[in-house]
Write a protein that holds these residues in place. Structure first.
Motif, PDB file in Angstrom:
ATOM      1  N   GLU A   1     -23.827 -26.581 -26.003  1.00  0.00           N
ATOM      2  CA  GLU A   1     -24.815 -25.784 -26.590  1.00  0.00           C
ATOM      3  C   GLU A   1     -25.233 -24.696 -25.705  1.00  0.00           C
ATOM      4  OE1 GLU A   1     -29.098 -26.355 -29.111  1.00  0.00           O
ATOM      5  OE2 GLU A   1     -27.916 -28.235 -28.195  1.00  0.00           O
ATOM      6  N   ALA A   2     -25.352 -24.953 -24.511  1.00  0.00           N
ATOM      7  CA  ALA A   2     -26.140 -23.880 -23.697  1.00  0.00           C
ATOM      8  C   ALA A   2     -25.022 -22.885 -23.262  1.00  0.00           C
ATOM      9  CB  ALA A   2     -26.443 -24.746 -22.058  1.00  0.00           C
ATOM     10  N   ILE A   3     -23.815 -22.908 -23.173  1.00  0.00           N
ATOM     11  CA  ILE A   3     -23.086 -22.196 -23.241  1.00  0.00           C
ATOM     12  C   ILE A   3     -23.075 -21.175 -24.530  1.00  0.00           C
ATOM     13  CG2 ILE A   3     -20.492 -21.438 -23.000  1.00  0.00           C
ATOM     14  CD1 ILE A   3     -20.329 -23.983 -21.122  1.00  0.00           C
ATOM     15  N   GLU A   4     -23.025 -21.909 -25.616  1.00  0.00           N
ATOM     16  CA  GLU A   4     -22.852 -21.077 -26.819  1.00  0.00           C
ATOM     17  C   GLU A   4     -24.448 -20.099 -27.199  1.00  0.00           C
ATOM     18  OE1 GLU A   4     -23.396 -22.335 -31.517  1.00  0.00           O
ATOM     19  OE2 GLU A   4     -21.942 -23.654 -30.499  1.00  0.00           O
ATOM     20  N   LYS A   5     -25.284 -20.598 -26.507  1.00  0.00           N
ATOM     21  CA  LYS A   5     -26.620 -19.906 -26.595  1.00  0.00           C
ATOM     22  C   LYS A   5     -26.619 -18.542 -25.852  1.00  0.00           C
ATOM     23  CE  LYS A   5     -29.716 -23.090 -28.671  1.00  0.00           C
ATOM     24  NZ  LYS A   5     -30.986 -23.969 -28.401  1.00  0.00           N
ATOM     25  N   LEU A   6     -25.661 -18.921 -24.393  1.00  0.00           N
ATOM     26  CA  LEU A   6     -25.539 -17.921 -23.530  1.00  0.00           C
ATOM     27  C   LEU A   6     -24.711 -16.844 -24.220  1.00  0.00           C
ATOM     28  CD1 LEU A   6     -26.073 -16.677 -20.814  1.00  0.00           C
ATOM     29  CD2 LEU A   6     -24.273 -18.124 -19.844  1.00  0.00           C
ATOM     30  N   GLN A   7     -23.742 -17.211 -24.775  1.00  0.00           N
ATOM     31  CA  GLN A   7     -22.619 -16.282 -25.264  1.00  0.00           C
ATOM     32  C   GLN A   7     -23.331 -15.179 -26.422  1.00  0.00           C
ATOM     33  OE1 GLN A   7     -19.554 -19.103 -26.691  1.00  0.00           O
ATOM     34  NE2 GLN A   7     -18.428 -18.557 -24.791  1.00  0.00           N
ATOM     35  N   THR A   8     -24.188 -16.000 -27.104  1.00  0.00           N
ATOM     36  CA  THR A   8     -24.947 -15.297 -28.197  1.00  0.00           C
ATOM     37  C   THR A   8     -25.833 -14.420 -27.710  1.00  0.00           C
ATOM     38  OG1 THR A   8     -24.793 -17.260 -29.711  1.00  0.00           O
ATOM     39  CG2 THR A   8     -26.570 -15.630 -30.396  1.00  0.00           C
ATOM     40  N   ALA A   9     -26.739 -14.771 -26.490  1.00  0.00           N
ATOM     41  CA  ALA A   9     -27.607 -13.794 -25.957  1.00  0.00           C
ATOM     42  C   ALA A   9     -26.886 -12.616 -25.284  1.00  0.00           C
ATOM     43  CB  ALA A   9     -28.187 -14.673 -24.801  1.00  0.00           C
ATOM     44  N   ILE A  10     -25.589 -12.983 -24.781  1.00  0.00           N
ATOM     45  CA  ILE A  10     -24.896 -11.818 -24.178  1.00  0.00           C
ATOM     46  C   ILE A  10     -24.528 -10.603 -25.400  1.00  0.00           C
ATOM     47  CG2 ILE A  10     -22.724 -10.899 -23.229  1.00  0.00           C
ATOM     48  CD1 ILE A  10     -23.163 -13.563 -21.403  1.00  0.00           C
ATOM     49  N   GLN A  11     -23.959 -11.283 -26.441  1.00  0.00           N
ATOM     50  CA  GLN A  11     -23.401 -10.366 -27.687  1.00  0.00           C
ATOM     51  C   GLN A  11     -24.693  -9.765 -28.406  1.00  0.00           C
ATOM     52  OE1 GLN A  11     -21.588 -13.311 -30.071  1.00  0.00           O
ATOM     53  NE2 GLN A  11     -19.737 -13.710 -28.727  1.00  0.00           N
ATOM     54  N   ASP A  12     -25.935 -10.258 -28.053  1.00  0.00           N
ATOM     55  CA  ASP A  12     -27.015  -9.623 -28.646  1.00  0.00           C
ATOM     56  C   ASP A  12     -27.741  -8.528 -27.652  1.00  0.00           C
ATOM     57  OD1 ASP A  12     -26.758 -11.180 -30.897  1.00  0.00           O
ATOM     58  OD2 ASP A  12     -28.367 -12.625 -30.542  1.00  0.00           O
ATOM     59  N   GLY A  13     -26.990  -8.478 -26.448  1.00  0.00           N
ATOM     60  CA  GLY A  13     -27.433  -7.558 -25.311  1.00  0.00           C
ATOM     61  C   GLY A  13     -28.517  -7.994 -24.576  1.00  0.00           C
ATOM     62  N   GLU A  14     -28.894  -9.253 -24.778  1.00  0.00           N
ATOM     63  CA  GLU A  14     -29.983  -9.724 -23.909  1.00  0.00           C
ATOM     64  C   GLU A  14     -29.786  -9.423 -22.484  1.00  0.00           C
ATOM     65  OE1 GLU A  14     -33.021 -11.195 -24.838  1.00  0.00           O
ATOM     66  OE2 GLU A  14     -32.308 -11.271 -26.837  1.00  0.00           O
ATOM     67  N   LYS A  15     -30.555  -8.623 -21.794  1.00  0.00           N
ATOM     68  CA  LYS A  15     -30.533  -8.428 -20.583  1.00  0.00           C
ATOM     69  C   LYS A  15     -30.359  -9.510 -19.534  1.00  0.00           C
ATOM     70  CE  LYS A  15     -32.589  -5.298 -16.756  1.00  0.00           C
ATOM     71  NZ  LYS A  15     -33.532  -4.416 -16.519  1.00  0.00           N
ATOM     72  N   TRP A  16     -31.463 -10.430 -19.832  1.00  0.00           N
ATOM     73  CA  TRP A  16     -31.467 -11.631 -18.696  1.00  0.00           C
ATOM     74  C   TRP A  16     -30.095 -12.309 -18.636  1.00  0.00           C
ATOM     75  CZ3 TRP A  16     -30.236 -16.250 -20.523  1.00  0.00           C
ATOM     76  CH2 TRP A  16     -30.389 -16.605 -21.899  1.00  0.00           C
ATOM     77  N   ALA A  17     -29.257 -12.408 -19.729  1.00  0.00           N
ATOM     78  CA  ALA A  17     -28.288 -13.153 -20.066  1.00  0.00           C
ATOM     79  C   ALA A  17     -27.093 -12.515 -19.352  1.00  0.00           C
ATOM     80  CB  ALA A  17     -27.847 -13.448 -21.550  1.00  0.00           C
ATOM     81  N   ILE A  18     -27.093 -11.221 -19.643  1.00  0.00           N
ATOM     82  CA  ILE A  18     -26.133 -10.279 -18.654  1.00  0.00           C
ATOM     83  C   ILE A  18     -26.158 -10.174 -17.285  1.00  0.00           C
ATOM     84  CG2 ILE A  18     -25.078  -8.057 -18.610  1.00  0.00           C
ATOM     85  CD1 ILE A  18     -26.061  -7.646 -21.640  1.00  0.00           C
ATOM     86  N   GLU A  19     -27.316 -10.261 -16.814  1.00  0.00           N
ATOM     87  CA  GLU A  19     -27.523 -10.375 -15.480  1.00  0.00           C
ATOM     88  C   GLU A  19     -27.370 -11.669 -14.746  1.00  0.00           C
ATOM     89  OE1 GLU A  19     -31.599  -8.965 -15.198  1.00  0.00           O
ATOM     90  OE2 GLU A  19     -31.242  -6.940 -15.052  1.00  0.00           O
ATOM     91  N   MET A  20     -27.627 -12.677 -15.578  1.00  0.00           N
ATOM     92  CA  MET A  20     -27.456 -13.827 -14.968  1.00  0.00           C
ATOM     93  C   MET A  20     -25.906 -14.140 -15.005  1.00  0.00           C
ATOM     94  SD  MET A  20     -28.873 -17.577 -16.283  1.00  0.00           S
ATOM     95  CE  MET A  20     -27.373 -17.969 -17.352  1.00  0.00           C
ATOM     96  N   THR A  21     -25.297 -14.027 -15.913  1.00  0.00           N
ATOM     97  CA  THR A  21     -23.699 -14.043 -16.043  1.00  0.00           C
ATOM     98  C   THR A  21     -23.128 -13.459 -15.003  1.00  0.00           C
ATOM     99  OG1 THR A  21     -23.826 -14.351 -18.291  1.00  0.00           O
ATOM    100  CG2 THR A  21     -21.834 -14.043 -17.424  1.00  0.00           C
ATOM    101  N   ILE A  22     -23.443 -12.137 -14.684  1.00  0.00           N
ATOM    102  CA  ILE A  22     -22.931 -11.301 -13.672  1.00  0.00           C
ATOM    103  C   ILE A  22     -23.202 -11.831 -12.235  1.00  0.00           C
ATOM    104  CG2 ILE A  22     -22.891  -9.151 -12.459  1.00  0.00           C
ATOM    105  CD1 ILE A  22     -23.256  -7.851 -15.369  1.00  0.00           C
TER     106      ILE A  22
END
Length: 93
Positions: A40-61
């Motif tokens: 579920e956490a991975i799915e939410k992270l993927q959704t946040a990245i697709q929505d352009g959420e800056k925190w999710a993109i920065e954390m993933t990088i």
């Protein structure tokens, strides 16, 4: 294996140790607590990245790419010189 004085020889441990691949208590506990939440956490992270959420993109990088190392000025000069040589070769062809 022990020497005649009773000491262990270099590189020869005294016991069998923990089997390869076995996990210590904190690792087991973390896996038990977080394991069910990961899909579920991975799915939410993927959704946040697709929505352009800056925190999710920065954390993933931050967790996906290695930390940059400082570059020595001599190494940089050598690198720039090599790039120039390669550019000159490319222009000849």
């Amino acid at each position: 294996m022990r020497e005649s004085n009773g000491r262990f020889t270099a590189g020869a441990p005294g016991g069998p140790g923990r089997p390869k691949g076995s996990k210590n208590r904190p690792s087991k506990l973390r896996e038990e607590l977080l394991g069910p939440l990961l899909p579920e956490a991975i799915e939410k992270l993927q959704t946040a990245i697709q929505d352009g959420e800056k925190w999710a993109i920065e954390m993933t990088i931050a967790y996906s790419l290695p930390k940059p190392k400082p570059v020595d000025s001599d190494e940089m000069a050598e690198f720039e010189e090599r790039i120039e040589q390669l550019e000159q070769l490319a222009r000849k062809h």
